[in-house]
Scaffold this active site. Sequence first.
Site, PDB file in Angstrom:
ATOM      1  CD  GLU A 177      -2.849  -1.231   0.134  1.00  0.00           C
ATOM      2  OE1 GLU A 177      -3.031  -0.201  -0.554  1.00  0.00           O
ATOM      3  OE2 GLU A 177      -3.423  -2.316  -0.087  1.00  0.00           O
ATOM      4  CB  CYS A 202      -5.926  -3.237   6.146  1.00  0.00           C
ATOM      5  SG  CYS A 202      -6.178  -4.997   6.492  1.00  0.00           S
ATOM      6  CG  HIS A 242      -4.228  -5.501   1.584  1.00  0.00           C
ATOM      7  ND1 HIS A 242      -4.487  -4.154   1.512  1.00  0.00           N
ATOM      8  CD2 HIS A 242      -5.034  -5.998   2.579  1.00  0.00           C
ATOM      9  CE1 HIS A 242      -5.409  -3.852   2.433  1.00  0.00           C
ATOM     10  NE2 HIS A 242      -5.747  -4.936   3.086  1.00  0.00           N
TER      11      HIS A 242
END
Length: 210
Positions: free
Chosen positions: A80, A144, A169
């Site tokens: 991310e 998350c 992820h």
Amino acid sequence: MPTALLTGFEPFHTHPDNPSANAARALHGLQVGDWQIESALLPVEPHAAAQQLTEALDRTQPGAVLLTGLAAGRPQVTLERVAVNVMDFAIPDNAGQTYRDQPAGPAGAPAAYLSTWPLRATLAAWRAAGLPGHISNTAGLYVCNFVLYRALHHLAQGGRAGVPCAFMHVPANPAVALAWPEDRPPLPYLPDAEITRAVRVALESLNGNS
Ligand code: PCA
């Protein structure tokens, strides 16, 4: 040897398992590249997760932080790029709470934090290891994203903004894909061993002496 804090999440929603927890468990206590791995398992509930995360950050004083979670439906491992100061849940958390349009951080906290991990170096290491992966520009607005936001905020507040911190992820594993309703589009999955290998390569790709 410096410590890397590695976190995974408990199962949530309708998923019977969470491959991020399996990878964190598999690597706990091991030496990976330049790092001694300390793993922690986080609850899928923002306030309890933030408390356990900040406690682990303060206790282990890590030189690197790799947070991991399940993104059911994604076909590849992803890193991310950003965490935003928003909680807007499409599904309840494990305490049954659905936060809508709430901030992730305390009053006055920034709108977003960028990941401080060398993302491209990890993508290159995955590629060299035969593992396709990519950068994601949204971690969602669920737990998350919240945990990445809180980790980056806690490190920044504590004068540790230079500690590389990422959220990875991972796709479904076979247990998650098998439990998925047959009337929904099937989930892409990776075996747990391959997910654990991707986490390991991500940690190996980070130089502990820099
Ligand atoms: N994935 C969820 C929360 C826990 C997990 O493993 C998410 O992507 O927000």
